[in-house]
Write a protein that holds these residues in place. Structure first.
Motif, mmCIF file in Angstrom:
data_model
loop_
_atom_site.group_PDB
_atom_site.id
_atom_site.type_symbol
_atom_site.label_atom_id
_atom_site.label_comp_id
_atom_site.label_asym_id
_atom_site.label_seq_id
_atom_site.Cartn_x
_atom_site.Cartn_y
_atom_site.Cartn_z
ATOM 1 N N TRP A 357 6.310 58.095 4.526
ATOM 2 C CA TRP A 357 6.761 57.964 3.141
ATOM 3 C C TRP A 357 8.279 58.069 3.024
ATOM 4 C CZ3 TRP A 357 9.610 61.665 0.641
ATOM 5 C CH2 TRP A 357 9.632 62.937 1.217
ATOM 6 N N THR A 358 8.935 58.704 4.020
ATOM 7 C CA THR A 358 10.389 58.843 3.942
ATOM 8 C C THR A 358 11.102 57.514 4.139
ATOM 9 O OG1 THR A 358 10.555 59.340 6.314
ATOM 10 C CG2 THR A 358 10.280 61.203 4.799
ATOM 11 N N LYS A 359 10.394 56.521 4.688
ATOM 12 C CA LYS A 359 11.011 55.223 4.936
ATOM 13 C C LYS A 359 10.834 54.266 3.768
ATOM 14 C CE LYS A 359 10.093 55.869 9.865
ATOM 15 N NZ LYS A 359 9.381 55.368 11.062
ATOM 16 N N GLY A 360 10.017 54.626 2.789
ATOM 17 C CA GLY A 360 9.806 53.779 1.631
ATOM 18 C C GLY A 360 10.828 54.053 0.542
ATOM 19 N N THR A 361 10.616 53.384 -0.605
ATOM 20 C CA THR A 361 11.552 53.520 -1.727
ATOM 21 C C THR A 361 11.609 54.954 -2.233
ATOM 22 O OG1 THR A 361 11.123 51.226 -2.400
ATOM 23 C CG2 THR A 361 12.118 52.694 -4.036
ATOM 24 N N ALA A 362 10.426 55.606 -2.333
ATOM 25 C CA ALA A 362 10.396 56.985 -2.824
ATOM 26 C C ALA A 362 11.172 57.913 -1.881
ATOM 27 C CB ALA A 362 8.953 57.463 -2.966
ATOM 28 N N GLN A 428 25.719 52.165 -8.272
ATOM 29 C CA GLN A 428 26.005 52.216 -6.852
ATOM 30 C C GLN A 428 24.746 51.966 -6.024
ATOM 31 O OE1 GLN A 428 28.391 55.576 -5.572
ATOM 32 N NE2 GLN A 428 29.726 55.438 -7.346
ATOM 33 N N TRP A 429 23.592 52.404 -6.502
ATOM 34 C CA TRP A 429 22.343 52.130 -5.792
ATOM 35 C C TRP A 429 22.019 50.633 -5.842
ATOM 36 C CZ3 TRP A 429 18.983 54.093 -2.464
ATOM 37 C CH2 TRP A 429 17.725 53.517 -2.365
ATOM 38 N N ARG A 430 22.242 50.030 -7.014
ATOM 39 C CA ARG A 430 21.938 48.597 -7.173
ATOM 40 C C ARG A 430 22.824 47.744 -6.258
ATOM 41 N NH1 ARG A 430 21.703 44.083 -6.874
ATOM 42 N NH2 ARG A 430 21.129 42.460 -8.381
ATOM 43 N N PHE A 431 24.087 48.120 -6.133
ATOM 44 C CA PHE A 431 25.028 47.337 -5.329
ATOM 45 C C PHE A 431 25.487 48.124 -4.103
ATOM 46 C CE2 PHE A 431 25.566 45.883 -9.752
ATOM 47 C CZ PHE A 431 25.192 44.555 -9.598
ATOM 48 N N ARG A 432 24.547 48.869 -3.526
ATOM 49 C CA ARG A 432 24.868 49.822 -2.467
ATOM 50 C C ARG A 432 25.606 49.190 -1.301
ATOM 51 N NH1 ARG A 432 22.280 51.997 2.074
ATOM 52 N NH2 ARG A 432 22.634 54.241 2.346
ATOM 53 N N ASP A 433 25.182 48.049 -0.859
ATOM 54 C CA ASP A 433 25.789 47.403 0.308
ATOM 55 C C ASP A 433 26.356 46.030 -0.025
ATOM 56 O OD1 ASP A 433 25.144 49.484 2.234
ATOM 57 O OD2 ASP A 433 23.058 48.855 2.012
ATOM 58 N N VAL A 434 26.732 45.861 -1.284
ATOM 59 C CA VAL A 434 27.278 44.585 -1.739
ATOM 60 C C VAL A 434 28.781 44.741 -1.943
ATOM 61 C CG1 VAL A 434 27.176 42.789 -3.503
ATOM 62 C CG2 VAL A 434 25.103 44.052 -2.891
ATOM 63 N N PRO A 435 29.615 43.963 -1.271
ATOM 64 C CA PRO A 435 31.070 44.044 -1.495
ATOM 65 C C PRO A 435 31.410 43.743 -2.950
ATOM 66 C CG PRO A 435 30.567 42.746 0.473
ATOM 67 C CD PRO A 435 29.271 42.967 -0.242
ATOM 68 N N LEU A 436 32.466 44.359 -3.429
ATOM 69 C CA LEU A 436 32.837 44.230 -4.836
ATOM 70 C C LEU A 436 33.057 42.783 -5.272
ATOM 71 C CD1 LEU A 436 33.302 45.897 -7.368
ATOM 72 C CD2 LEU A 436 35.696 46.151 -6.714
ATOM 73 N N PRO A 437 33.712 41.924 -4.467
ATOM 74 C CA PRO A 437 33.849 40.524 -4.901
ATOM 75 C C PRO A 437 32.508 39.852 -5.160
ATOM 76 C CG PRO A 437 35.349 40.974 -3.088
ATOM 77 C CD PRO A 437 34.452 42.184 -3.213
ATOM 78 N N ARG A 438 31.499 40.164 -4.327
ATOM 79 C CA ARG A 438 30.185 39.547 -4.527
ATOM 80 C C ARG A 438 29.488 40.097 -5.762
ATOM 81 N NH1 ARG A 438 26.711 39.881 0.719
ATOM 82 N NH2 ARG A 438 25.194 39.117 -0.809
ATOM 83 N N VAL A 439 29.811 41.342 -6.142
ATOM 84 C CA VAL A 439 29.258 41.890 -7.385
ATOM 85 C C VAL A 439 29.719 41.063 -8.568
ATOM 86 C CG1 VAL A 439 29.228 43.887 -8.924
ATOM 87 C CG2 VAL A 439 29.091 44.226 -6.454
ATOM 88 N N PHE A 440 31.011 40.737 -8.591
ATOM 89 C CA PHE A 440 31.535 39.933 -9.692
ATOM 90 C C PHE A 440 31.004 38.504 -9.638
ATOM 91 C CE2 PHE A 440 34.309 43.443 -10.307
ATOM 92 C CZ PHE A 440 34.762 43.347 -11.614
ATOM 93 N N GLU A 441 30.810 37.990 -8.433
ATOM 94 C CA GLU A 441 30.271 36.634 -8.306
ATOM 95 C C GLU A 441 28.812 36.551 -8.740
ATOM 96 O OE1 GLU A 441 30.828 35.674 -4.250
ATOM 97 O OE2 GLU A 441 33.028 35.515 -4.381
ATOM 98 N N SER A 442 28.109 37.671 -8.710
ATOM 99 C CA SER A 442 26.674 37.660 -9.018
ATOM 100 C C SER A 442 26.379 37.667 -10.508
ATOM 101 C CB SER A 442 25.992 38.867 -8.354
ATOM 102 O OG SER A 442 26.451 40.089 -8.932
ATOM 103 N N VAL A 443 27.390 37.876 -11.334
ATOM 104 C CA VAL A 443 27.176 37.893 -12.780
ATOM 105 C C VAL A 443 27.824 36.654 -13.393
ATOM 106 C CG1 VAL A 443 27.064 40.410 -12.864
ATOM 107 C CG2 VAL A 443 29.253 39.272 -13.201
ATOM 108 N N PRO A 444 27.329 36.197 -14.542
ATOM 109 C CA PRO A 444 27.919 35.013 -15.178
ATOM 110 C C PRO A 444 29.393 35.236 -15.535
ATOM 111 C CG PRO A 444 25.793 35.577 -16.166
ATOM 112 C CD PRO A 444 26.151 36.710 -15.281
ATOM 113 N N TRP A 445 30.147 34.145 -15.578
ATOM 114 C CA TRP A 445 31.588 34.266 -15.832
ATOM 115 C C TRP A 445 31.862 34.902 -17.178
ATOM 116 C CZ3 TRP A 445 33.857 32.256 -20.113
ATOM 117 C CH2 TRP A 445 33.147 31.280 -20.823
ATOM 118 N N TRP A 446 30.990 34.575 -18.176
ATOM 119 C CA TRP A 446 31.246 35.108 -19.511
ATOM 120 C C TRP A 446 31.034 36.630 -19.552
ATOM 121 C CZ3 TRP A 446 26.891 37.473 -21.224
ATOM 122 C CH2 TRP A 446 25.665 37.031 -20.723
ATOM 123 N N ALA A 447 30.102 37.125 -18.690
ATOM 124 C CA ALA A 447 29.894 38.575 -18.631
ATOM 125 C C ALA A 447 31.092 39.266 -17.976
ATOM 126 C CB ALA A 447 28.616 38.883 -17.862
#
Length: 474
Positions: A357-362, A428-447
């Protein structure tokens, strides 16, 4: 001159204007060196010669190291660098601390001896540029780097104003090669650099200073007696404050450097989503933790000499890492707690991984929660002005409060601190291993445009006490 000031914005505009004039690259490097020296002198011009002493000493020592014919001579030259750099750091940062503790020790023994106490002003950035300069001489001694030919380049490496005052701690091999060719930011790089500057200032001015600092200050003031909710609110508020303050500074530094065409290393990677304390130190103040690993932990023996020696090396490294932050026993305890956390993790991890169970999401979420709990408790000692205040807060967090405790803040302030840190951890959990530039690229430009506009409005309309970045005191 701080990043969150109008004087800095004017300084930055003038420096960028000079940098993009059609001048030879060497002239523009001289312009950057002069600007960086003026930036440092704006804090206290009396300490500028100390910075230039470190630059001159280690530049010529490294060249002598490369020419040394024997290992004995190389060791002697390295010792000159170590003693000189650490001696100055010790005198200015730890002199009064050592004198006070020596006098307390002699008094406890009944020895009529008093060590003179010199109240000296701590030079800004001495902890940071000392580590950067030592990394250069040590790397040359080890043969990992060759002595750099250009004194101008080496001077710019140590004085470059975006990272000078509070990091990131830059390695010579990461910065010096960038000085060989002309550095100009492309239009996308310039825009991204300015965006990082805005994001960093928003984290610092609006979140750290405006929302979280007042809550933390009310709980950690000397002599106060918080109740359990207030103690947790203050601890969580400071956990959010120090992240937004220091990560905000790092974003500003990286963004400003990028505007000039230079790349600085990342210093934070979602540390409050860390799965364990070793993971935390791979995500928090990365430039310091990697320096301590490469220049202290591994030379002590690392994990190569058995479990007992490994635990000893971990504890010594974290104790000294705590002492690096400040000349007070509270910082040593903070570092010691993290050392004990790392040792406990090494002991428990093989046993815990036997359970599926330690290897799962919980299990992963439980790991994040336990890590964050330990980090927040340790932050109490980092923030508290003395042990009495620290233990008062820790006991209150455990439910042990004195009669009449409380009344320091409203329940809304406590909920605000919890909500801010909760949103921070979730992001931080949602974008735990996502570089910051890719975080901005993942949302619409208007957001992205809307978020940037909201941050700018919040910065312009922010009111409150102007606070220096927390790590300026280190």
């Amino acid at each position: 001159m701080v990043f969150n000031s109008l004087s800095f914005l004017l300084f930055l505009a003038v420096s960028l204007g000079l940098h993009y004039l059609p001048l030879p690259w060497r002239v523009r490097k001289v312009n950057l060196l002069v600007a960086s020296s003026l930036f440092y002198a704006a804090w206290n011009p009396l300490f500028l010669p100390l910075l230039w002493y470190a630059i001159t000493l280690d530049y010529f020592l490294a060249r002598a190291l490369a020419r040394a014919g024997t290992q004995r001579r190389k060791k002697a030259l390295l010792m000159v660098s170590l003693v000189s750099n650490l001696g100055l750091l010790g005198f200015f940062k730890y002199g009064p601390f050592l004198a006070d503790n020596a006098n307390a020790f002699f008094q406890a023994l009944g020895v009529p001896l008093v060590v003179p106490r010199m109240d000296v002003v701590l030079p800004v950035a001495i902890s940071f540029y000392t580590f950067e300069s030592l990394a250069y001489t040590i790397d040359v001694y080890r043969g990992h780097e060759k002595p750099w030919d250009s004194f101008l380049d080496f001077s710019l490496f140590l004085t470059f104003f975006p990272h000078l005052v509070a990091g990131p701690i830059v390695r010579p091999g990461d910065f010096l090669p960038q000085c060989t060719g002309e550095r100009r930011a492309s239009a996308p790089q310039l825009l991204w650099g300015l965006l990082l500057l805005v994001l960093g200032l928003f984290e610092k001015t609006v979140l750290a200073d405006g929302l979280l600092a007042p809550v933390a200050d009310s709980v950690f003031a000397p002599g106060v007696r918080p109740n359990v909710w207030e103690a947790w609110g203050g601890a969580l508020a400071f956990s959010g404050q120090i992240f937004c303050d220091f990560a905000g500074y790092s974003l500003c530094a990286i963004g400003v450097a990028l505007c000039f065409g230079f790349q600085l290393p990342d210093n934070f990677k979602s540390p409050y989503a860390a799965l364990g304390f070793s993971d935390f130190w791979e995500r928090w103040h990365i430039s310091l933790s990697s320096w301590l690993r490469d220049y202290l932990y591994i030379p002590l023996g690392g994990n190569r000499k058995g479990p007992g020696r490994t635990y000893f090396n971990l504890l010594v490294t974290m104790l000294l890492g705590g002492l690096w932050h400040g000349a007070a026993w509270t910082f040593v305890v903070w570092g010691g707690l993290h050392g004990l956390f790392l040792i406990a993790e090494r002991l428990l991890r093989p046993r815990l991984t036997r359970f599926s169970w330690t290897k799962g999401t919980a299990g992963r979420l439980a790991g994040v929660a336990v890590t964050l709990l330990g980090v927040c408790v340790a932050w109490v000692f980092f923030r508290a002005p003395d042990f009495a205040s620290a233990f008062t807060v820790v006991k209150a967090m455990a439910g042990v409060t004195a009669a009449g405790a409380g009344g320091l803040m409203s329940r809304g302030d406590t909920l605000l601190a919890v909500a801010c840190l909760g949103v921070m951890v979730a992001c931080q959990w949602r974008f735990r291993d996502v570089p910051l530039p890719r975080v901005f690229e993942s949302v619409p430009w208007w957001a992205s445009a809307g978020a940037l506009t909201a941050m700018l409005v919040a910065l312009v309309t922010a009111s409150g006490v102007d606070r220096a970045f927390i790590y300026f005191q280190f």
